[in-house]
Design a protein around this motif. Sequence first.
Motif, mmCIF file in Angstrom:
data_model
loop_
_atom_site.group_PDB
_atom_site.id
_atom_site.type_symbol
_atom_site.label_atom_id
_atom_site.label_comp_id
_atom_site.label_asym_id
_atom_site.label_seq_id
_atom_site.Cartn_x
_atom_site.Cartn_y
_atom_site.Cartn_z
ATOM 1 N N UNK A 160 115.202 58.486 111.674
ATOM 2 C CA UNK A 160 114.325 59.152 110.715
ATOM 3 C C UNK A 160 114.855 60.523 110.313
ATOM 4 N N UNK A 161 115.538 61.198 111.242
ATOM 5 C CA UNK A 161 116.067 62.535 110.959
ATOM 6 C C UNK A 161 117.363 62.482 110.156
ATOM 7 N N UNK A 162 118.009 61.323 110.134
ATOM 8 C CA UNK A 162 119.331 61.203 109.502
ATOM 9 C C UNK A 162 119.215 60.811 108.038
ATOM 10 N N UNK A 163 120.219 61.191 107.267
ATOM 11 C CA UNK A 163 120.293 60.743 105.879
ATOM 12 C C UNK A 163 120.597 59.252 105.853
ATOM 13 N N UNK A 164 119.859 58.476 105.041
ATOM 14 C CA UNK A 164 120.061 57.013 105.027
ATOM 15 C C UNK A 164 121.499 56.592 104.770
ATOM 16 N N UNK A 165 122.204 57.342 103.917
ATOM 17 C CA UNK A 165 123.577 56.946 103.599
ATOM 18 C C UNK A 165 124.571 57.366 104.677
ATOM 19 N N UNK A 216 123.843 61.956 116.365
ATOM 20 C CA UNK A 216 123.441 63.367 116.376
ATOM 21 C C UNK A 216 124.573 64.264 115.885
ATOM 22 N N UNK A 217 125.793 63.938 116.250
ATOM 23 C CA UNK A 217 126.931 64.723 115.782
ATOM 24 C C UNK A 217 127.064 64.649 114.258
ATOM 25 N N UNK A 218 126.849 63.458 113.710
ATOM 26 C CA UNK A 218 126.876 63.294 112.254
ATOM 27 C C UNK A 218 125.741 64.092 111.616
ATOM 28 N N UNK A 219 124.557 64.029 112.225
ATOM 29 C CA UNK A 219 123.398 64.757 111.705
ATOM 30 C C UNK A 219 123.642 66.261 111.718
#
Length: 211
Positions: A101-106, A200-203
């Motif tokens: 939910x916190x991450x960008x869908x793409x 999380x690293x990507x986020x």
Amino acid sequence: MAYCREDFLVLRVRLNRSLRDQSGEPLSCQLYDCDSAAGSLSLIDDYGDEVEFHVAEACNIANLITSLDRILSLPRSNIACSDMSEIFLISLDVLREYIQAASEPDRYQETEADKNIRAWAGFIKHPQRYVFAHRCLSDSYEDANPETATISTNYLRSWDGLNRREKDARKADLAHRIVAVELPSVDEVSEFYNSCAKHLQVLIKSENKSI
């Protein structure tokens, strides 16, 4: 199969190794250092000074990581670990949903480890999908006829490719057999930890515009 104390000890060590930084803080707390983290909240006192700074997604995910650590540290016997095993797996799925939910869908790419935990949470939370099978008898009748059916990660994942008629047929089969449940292994759960860490690293990278 259920987890024992030794499993919980290993799972706790690996949880903190994968999802905490070198200072011991949950990885999501690094969002506090990002330039434009979503859900940030600053509280100002009567003198106009900032007294508190929060990032909603950082706090929520950090609280879940801490909650998982507590679950793994609480049981003092193998029976207690067995009782907590399904609660632990459901909590893992909640962590998965929070991170998604916190991450960008793409930017969020669901991994096989994510899918495994999602499948287990579905089995535990939604018994109507799998029928109320005779799990309570599996320890007492190992040589049952018909043969005991084993619910494993591979078994649950195989449902993804079935149509409705095939699922109904499998439910009907389970309803008349003793069912043994083989929970995901310690290594499978560890793979999920690592998957969460990568998400999380990507986020964090996507939220920190200076990177």
